[in-house]
Write an enzyme that holds these catalytic residues in place. Structure first.
Site, PDB file in Angstrom:
ATOM      1  N   HIS A  70      -3.817   7.077   1.338  1.00  0.00           N
ATOM      2  CA  HIS A  70      -4.025   5.784   0.681  1.00  0.00           C
ATOM      3  C   HIS A  70      -5.435   5.323   1.022  1.00  0.00           C
ATOM      4  O   HIS A  70      -5.869   5.395   2.178  1.00  0.00           O
ATOM      5  CB  HIS A  70      -2.993   4.786   1.195  1.00  0.00           C
TER       6      HIS A  70
ATOM      7  N   ASN B 115      -9.978  -0.574  -2.411  1.00  0.00           N
ATOM      8  CA  ASN B 115      -8.567  -0.345  -2.083  1.00  0.00           C
ATOM      9  C   ASN B 115      -7.720  -0.913  -3.234  1.00  0.00           C
ATOM     10  O   ASN B 115      -7.712  -2.117  -3.457  1.00  0.00           O
ATOM     11  CB  ASN B 115      -8.259  -1.053  -0.760  1.00  0.00           C
TER      12      ASN B 115
ATOM     13  N   CYS C 131       0.816  -1.233   0.000  1.00  0.00           N
ATOM     14  CA  CYS C 131       0.000   0.000   0.000  1.00  0.00           C
ATOM     15  C   CYS C 131       0.840   1.270   0.000  1.00  0.00           C
ATOM     16  O   CYS C 131       0.402   2.309  -0.479  1.00  0.00           O
ATOM     17  CB  CYS C 131      -0.951  -0.006   1.187  1.00  0.00           C
TER      18      CYS C 131
HETATM   19  N1  COA Z   1     -19.396  -9.540   4.836  1.00  0.00           N
HETATM   20  C1  COA Z   1     -20.101  -9.870   5.924  1.00  0.00           C
HETATM   21  N2  COA Z   1     -19.543 -10.208   7.092  1.00  0.00           N
HETATM   22  C2  COA Z   1     -18.204 -10.233   7.163  1.00  0.00           C
HETATM   23  C3  COA Z   1     -17.405  -9.898   6.064  1.00  0.00           C
HETATM   24  C4  COA Z   1     -18.044  -9.548   4.878  1.00  0.00           C
HETATM   25  N3  COA Z   1     -17.364  -9.205   3.745  1.00  0.00           N
HETATM   26  N4  COA Z   1     -16.113  -9.994   6.427  1.00  0.00           N
HETATM   27  C5  COA Z   1     -16.090 -10.373   7.711  1.00  0.00           C
HETATM   28  N5  COA Z   1     -17.370 -10.516   8.172  1.00  0.00           N
HETATM   29  C6  COA Z   1     -17.805 -10.914   9.495  1.00  0.00           C
HETATM   30  C7  COA Z   1     -16.768 -11.679  10.265  1.00  0.00           C
HETATM   31  O1  COA Z   1     -16.811 -13.045   9.929  1.00  0.00           O
HETATM   32  C8  COA Z   1     -17.195 -11.447  11.692  1.00  0.00           C
HETATM   33  O2  COA Z   1     -18.272 -12.288  11.978  1.00  0.00           O
HETATM   34  P1  COA Z   1     -18.458 -12.939  13.467  1.00  0.00           P
HETATM   35  O3  COA Z   1     -18.607 -11.751  14.379  1.00  0.00           O
HETATM   36  O4  COA Z   1     -19.675 -13.772  13.317  1.00  0.00           O
HETATM   37  O5  COA Z   1     -17.197 -13.692  13.715  1.00  0.00           O
HETATM   38  C9  COA Z   1     -17.750 -10.017  11.665  1.00  0.00           C
HETATM   39  O6  COA Z   1     -18.016  -9.725  10.285  1.00  0.00           O
HETATM   40  C10 COA Z   1     -16.795  -8.986  12.232  1.00  0.00           C
HETATM   41  O7  COA Z   1     -15.483  -9.216  11.688  1.00  0.00           O
HETATM   42  P2  COA Z   1     -14.273  -8.281  11.999  1.00  0.00           P
HETATM   43  O8  COA Z   1     -13.099  -8.717  11.177  1.00  0.00           O
HETATM   44  O9  COA Z   1     -14.095  -8.150  13.472  1.00  0.00           O
HETATM   45  O10 COA Z   1     -14.877  -6.921  11.429  1.00  0.00           O
HETATM   46  P3  COA Z   1     -14.335  -5.454  11.529  1.00  0.00           P
HETATM   47  O11 COA Z   1     -15.382  -4.605  12.088  1.00  0.00           O
HETATM   48  O12 COA Z   1     -12.969  -5.388  12.115  1.00  0.00           O
HETATM   49  O13 COA Z   1     -14.196  -5.075   9.990  1.00  0.00           O
HETATM   50  C11 COA Z   1     -12.522  -4.857   8.319  1.00  0.00           C
HETATM   51  C12 COA Z   1     -13.351  -5.832   9.142  1.00  0.00           C
HETATM   52  C13 COA Z   1     -11.588  -5.688   7.461  1.00  0.00           C
HETATM   53  C14 COA Z   1     -13.434  -4.049   7.418  1.00  0.00           C
HETATM   54  C15 COA Z   1     -11.740  -3.896   9.248  1.00  0.00           C
HETATM   55  O14 COA Z   1     -11.094  -4.632  10.237  1.00  0.00           O
HETATM   56  C16 COA Z   1     -10.765  -3.070   8.523  1.00  0.00           C
HETATM   57  O15 COA Z   1     -11.106  -2.295   7.658  1.00  0.00           O
HETATM   58  N6  COA Z   1      -9.465  -3.152   8.871  1.00  0.00           N
HETATM   59  C17 COA Z   1      -8.442  -2.446   8.153  1.00  0.00           C
HETATM   60  C18 COA Z   1      -8.191  -3.198   6.902  1.00  0.00           C
HETATM   61  C19 COA Z   1      -7.416  -2.423   5.906  1.00  0.00           C
HETATM   62  O16 COA Z   1      -7.446  -1.223   5.866  1.00  0.00           O
HETATM   63  N7  COA Z   1      -6.715  -3.155   5.067  1.00  0.00           N
HETATM   64  C20 COA Z   1      -5.947  -2.576   4.061  1.00  0.00           C
HETATM   65  C21 COA Z   1      -4.652  -2.219   4.634  1.00  0.00           C
HETATM   66  S1  COA Z   1      -3.780  -1.194   3.603  1.00  0.00           S
END
Ligand code: COA
Length: 349
Positions: free
Chosen positions: A276, A306, A114
């Site tokens: 980013h 992204n 990234c």
């Molecule tokens: N659709 C529906 N549900 C989903 C899902 C999707 N695409 N992806 C994950 N879930 C579910 C998970 O399985 C979990 O279910 P559970 O509670 O039954 O176990 C629930 O949603 C919560 O998951 P979690 O990973 O804790 O969610 P979150 O609120 O942290 O959001 C991200 C996930 C990835 C959106 C978030 O963590 C994020 O944006 N992190 C930064 C990632 C990033 O910027 N990456 C690029 C780096 S440059």
């Protein structure tokens, strides 16, 4: 000593728009979850065979070269940032050199995910400052859609990423206080495995406690990519989303303030921050923490997802095309991602 300026900028995104609703055909997800957690409404996916990371980069590059008022034959160095190269090796830089029929100039690939475009920009900036090169083509491009797990197992990663490319041409300027004022690069490999694609690779689980299951069965160490890895989906990217989020919201403001401090400036001096496009919630958190107004921050993750190394040049190009960046404006580019690596560049446009 000359400074570098962005003399031309271009972007390219594939025509194929994939909405959140479209993804529900392949995995258990929904539009509300994706929008609420990431801000993403849709992304673009490259044509499976006609478009590659390099061909998208080329389209962006051609526009940047034309806008810089130069030609491909005048480019004297290429820097290409991507984590989704056409080949494992050689890199995309040489494919650009070939496709644009350039002279036998140097071509460097950057693997900083990234923050790849900012690392690439920083390298190019040094070559311009030392007077070594006069026209450097810097590209950030990704074809993520070819390497994501589109089953429910991979949904936390797959819904976030999209394809596209951005490019700039850097040239020297003698105008005082104009162009790239400074760049700042950082890394912390402590969490290298929490946002990573382990395979294909030579690691043999060396860095983790995982046993390397079928190594003993191999006649020689030919386990670059095994059936077992594919069966266990170990050929897809892995991400601990919450851990990435926590670190990103600390490192983004830190590296932006570092750039401003070094130049005796403060957030109120910024005309535009181009973060980013990792996640809209991360950008909003950074904006709020730094006391920036909506007019001072540009986001387009809603349309493109992204796009990793392509996200900063795509957002910069769009903001510029929309007249949101004008001559004399103070622009900060900032990125954070896998590695972890993070970086910023401060530019007087
Ligand atoms: N659709 C529906 N549900 C989903 C899902 C999707 N695409 N992806 C994950 N879930 C579910 C998970 O399985 C979990 O279910 P559970 O509670 O039954 O176990 C629930 O949603 C919560 O998951 P979690 O990973 O804790 O969610 P979150 O609120 O942290 O959001 C991200 C996930 C990835 C959106 C978030 O963590 C994020 O944006 N992190 C930064 C990632 C990033 O910027 N990456 C690029 C780096 S440059």
């Amino acid at each position: 000593m000359p400074q570098s300026k962005i003399a031309g900028i271009g972007m390219y995104v594939p025509q194929n728009v994939v909405t959140n609703q479209d993804l529900t055909q392949y995995m258990d997800t929904n539009d509300a979850w994706i929008q609420e957690r990431t801000g993403i409404k849709e992304r673009r996916y490259a044509h499976r065979t006609d478009e590659t990371t390099t061909t998208m980069g080329l389209e962006a590059a051609k526009i940047a070269i034309e806008r810089a008022g130069t030609t491909a034959q005048d480019i004297d160095f290429v820097v290409f940032a991507t984590l989704s190269p056409d080949y494992y090796f050689p890199g995309c830089g040489v494919l650009v050199q070939r496709a644009l029929k350039m002279k036998e100039v140097g071509a460097l690939d950057i693997r900083n995910q990234c923050s790849g475009f900012l690392y690439a920009l920083s390298v190019a900036d040094q070559f311009i400052k030392t007077g070594m090169y006069k026209n450097i083509l810097v590209i950030g491009a990704e074809k993520h859609s070819f390497g994501l797990d589109f089953s429910t197992r991979g949904r936390n990663v797959s819904v976030i990423f999209g394809d596209g490319a951005g490019a700039v041409v850097l040239q020297p300027t003698e105008e005082k206080g104009a162009g790239i004022l400074s760049t700042h690069l950082h890394s912390d490999g402590e969490s290298a495995e929490i946002l990573a694609m382990y395979n294909p690779g030579t690691h043999a689980n060396h860095w983790t406690d995982e046993p390397y299951a079928d190594f003993d069965d191999a006649p020689i160490a030919q386990m670059f990519m095994s059936h077992q890895m594919i069966d266990h989906a170990q050929n897809f990217p892995f991400m601990d989303g919450p851990a990435v989020f926590k670190k990103a919201v600390v490192k983004f403001p830190e590296v932006i303030l570092e750039a401003l401090d070094q130049n005796g400036l403060s957030p109120k001096d910024l005309n535009m921050l181009i973060p980013h496009q990792a996640n809209l919630r991360i950008s909003q958190f950074v904006q709020q923490k730094m006391g920036l107004t909506d007019d001072q921050v540009y986001n387009n993750i809603q349309q493109y997802g992204n796009t990793t190394a392509a996200s900063v040049p795509i957002a910069l190009c769009e903001a510029w095309e929309q007249g949101k960046i004008k001559s004399g404006d103070l622009v900060c580019l900032a990125a954070f991602g896998s590695g972890f690596t993070w970086a910023s560049a401060l530019i007087r446009w």
